[in-house]
Design an enzyme around this catalytic site. Structure first.
Site, PDB file in Angstrom:
ATOM      1  N   SER A 252       0.855  -1.181   0.000  1.00  0.00           N
ATOM      2  CA  SER A 252       0.000   0.000   0.000  1.00  0.00           C
ATOM      3  C   SER A 252       0.892   1.231   0.000  1.00  0.00           C
ATOM      4  CB  SER A 252      -0.908  -0.008   1.215  1.00  0.00           C
ATOM      5  OG  SER A 252      -0.130   0.267   2.355  1.00  0.00           O
ATOM      6  N   LYS A 253       0.235   2.377  -0.031  1.00  0.00           N
ATOM      7  CA  LYS A 253       0.987   3.636  -0.144  1.00  0.00           C
ATOM      8  C   LYS A 253       2.031   3.824   0.958  1.00  0.00           C
ATOM      9  CE  LYS A 253      -1.929   6.411  -3.038  1.00  0.00           C
ATOM     10  NZ  LYS A 253      -3.372   6.516  -2.937  1.00  0.00           N
ATOM     11  N   ARG A 254       1.729   3.248   2.146  1.00  0.00           N
ATOM     12  CA  ARG A 254       2.705   3.491   3.221  1.00  0.00           C
ATOM     13  C   ARG A 254       4.026   2.761   2.969  1.00  0.00           C
ATOM     14  NH1 ARG A 254       2.256  -0.925   6.666  1.00  0.00           N
ATOM     15  NH2 ARG A 254       0.507  -2.149   5.922  1.00  0.00           N
ATOM     16  N   GLY A 256       5.623   3.206   0.253  1.00  0.00           N
ATOM     17  CA  GLY A 256       6.346   4.032  -0.727  1.00  0.00           C
ATOM     18  C   GLY A 256       5.515   4.192  -1.987  1.00  0.00           C
TER      19      GLY A 256
END
Ligand code: GLU
Length: 479
Positions: A252-254, A256
């Site tokens: 997921s976005k966390r 990167g």
């Protein structure tokens, strides 16, 4: 049967690297078999779908080199390729199923559905248990209510049996009988659901292989039911393993950057990104890691997928980028670097030959194109290192003599920068005449001329540096 593989993104966001990976596998399989790679836009979620996302996904697919044979802008005789332009087709199929008793209009309102869900929850039975209220309702009655303008959905009449299929990645997959109930195929808004239109399209577009992410595995049970109901043959499925971050959680976005466009904006090489993605869940038969995906040809087959989750590791991606960057012809390295070097840099006052030498000197020292800008001060900025090693090199008793000598030579120099041979001559002089050898000679000269205690090939680096900068550094060494 000829191979036809599709990539079917929903244009509700930017192209995700997981999407790019399944698009890649589909593309490679089509190329390996002489088949067709088709792009279908699944935009029936009208609230979230946006044309700008479709456009950016297409641009990103093209950027990584995955050009399709058929798609919204490339008719291959199976269009339209946007689901929002095929709504009549889905409606017709849904009503054919109704007429055959395989689907039915359902008049449950949202409040009723909520009540039924609460009831099922209280009884600890699946939520869908009570969704079939209208399954045996008279069709004539239903039609009358529809004609009178009553809102209705269309539900698929689940035949209630066990479903199984052989997945090309996961092997035999069996779904429990009560996994789903009578599911909606056309919403009360009139819009069809993914599990329905996907099947109708895969059938009408003569799709032979469906390669997609593992998260769609559970959707397959509904899709198998629809294939059977419309009397269509089922394509081969390959559900590719999940992409996870270093903490083994779904990517997921966390973790990167997860969208292809972010890598494009950060000047990653598309051939490196796609090469790395290719190996996330697939392995090369000769265990190769760095390759051009277009050279895989028939080497790409569907038997080499891994079942276990693939870990997305940006450090590895950077390594792939580094390898691809180094392998480029120097002119291409230069043009990549020129995308990131500030336009007001003195770099742009240099000759083509200078730029080529600069690229060759530093390409081995970086992983990412953007890192090249960090190298410019080594040439155009006279400031010196703060490192203890640099300070130590300046404190050696031989260093002032080196600096004094080089200062004189630089002042006498008639060219803009010393040629590498000139630097060599100076070093020879220092060695033979001033009897400075080994570390004091090499480190001392480097510290004096470059203001650093380490770096790339000294002769070449100095030959790229303007005389004035070298002189300023000599002065700093002497002060
Ligand atoms: N539109 C679906 C998605 O973007 C496609 C799934 C499929 O390939 O069947 O996830």
């Amino acid at each position: 049967m000829s191979v036809r593989v599709r990539f079917a993104p929903s244009p509700t966001g930017y192209l995700h690297i997981g999407g790019a990976r399944t698009a890649l596998y589909s593309y490679l399989y089509a190329r390996a078999t002489g088949g067709k790679f088709i792009l279908r836009i699944e935009d029936t979620d009208q609230e979230r779908s946006k044309r700008e996302y479709e456009e950016s996904q297409i641009a990103d697919l093209k950027w990584v080199g995955l050009d399709y044979d058929e798609g919204p802008d490339k008719d291959g005789g199976f269009g339209p390729y946007r689901q929002s332009e095929r709504l009549d087709i889905y409606k017709k199929y849904a009503w054919d199923l109704i007429e055959q008793g395989k689907a039915y209009p359902c008049f449950l309102t949202q409040e009723e559905l909520d009540e039924l869900t609460a009831k099922a929850e209280a009884e600890k039975i699946p939520h869908h248990a009570y969704h079939g209220k209208y399954r045996d309702y008279s069709l004539d009655e239903a039609k009358k209510r529809i004609e009178a303008g009553e809102e209705h959905a269309i539900r698929f009449k689940n035949p209630g049996k066990k479903w199984s299929f052989t997945d090309l990645v996961r092997g035999e997959v069996t779904f429990p009988e009560d996994m789903v109930g009578d599911f909606v195929i056309i919403r009360s808004s009139g819009l069809p659901v993914y599990n329905f239109c996907c099947v109708i399209d895969d059938h009408l577009m003569k799709i032979s292989h469906v390669i997609r992410a593992e998260e769609h595995l559970n959707n397959t049970v509904r899709q198998l039911m629809v294939y059977e109901a419309i009397g269509a043959s089922v394509p081969e499925f390959a559900h590719c393993s999940l992409l996870v971050g270093e903490d083994r959680q779904k990517l997921s976005k966390r973790h990167g950057a997860t969208s292809v466009s972010q890598y494009k904006e950060e000047f990653y090489l598309p051939q490196a990104l796609i090469n790395y993605l290719c190996l996330l869940g697939w392995s090369h038969p000769e265990e190769k890691d760095i390759f051009n995906i277009n050279e895989l040809g028939e080497t790409f087959d569907l038997n080499r997928f891994s079942k276990s989750p693939a870990m997305y590791d940006i450090k590895k991606l950077n390594f792939f980028n580094e390898q691809h960057l180094r392998a480029l012809p120097v002119e291409e390295q230069v043009s990549w670097f020129e995308k990131v070097i500030p336009t007001d840099s003195s770099y742009f006052k240099q000759t083509q030959e200078w730029r080529n030498t600069f690229a060759t000197l530093f390409v081995d020292k970086i992983q990412l194109v953007a890192e090249i800008t960090e190298k410019l001060p080594l040439i155009f900025d006279s400031s010196v290192s703060e490192d203890e090693d640099y300070k130590e090199a300046l404190s050696w008793e031989t260093t002032p003599a080196i600096a004094k000598y080089l200062e004189g030579e630089l002042n006498a120099l008639s060219t803009q920068s010393p040629a590498p041979e000139k630097v060599e001559e100076w070093m020879d002089y220092l060695k033979k005449e001033l009897k400075i050898k080994g570390k004091p000679l090499f480190m001392g000269t480097r510290a004096v001329l470059t203001g650093q205690n380490h770096g790339p090939d000294l002769k070449v680096l100095v030959s790229l540096t303007p005389k004035e900068i070298l002189l300023e550094r000599c002065k700093k060494a002497l002060s």
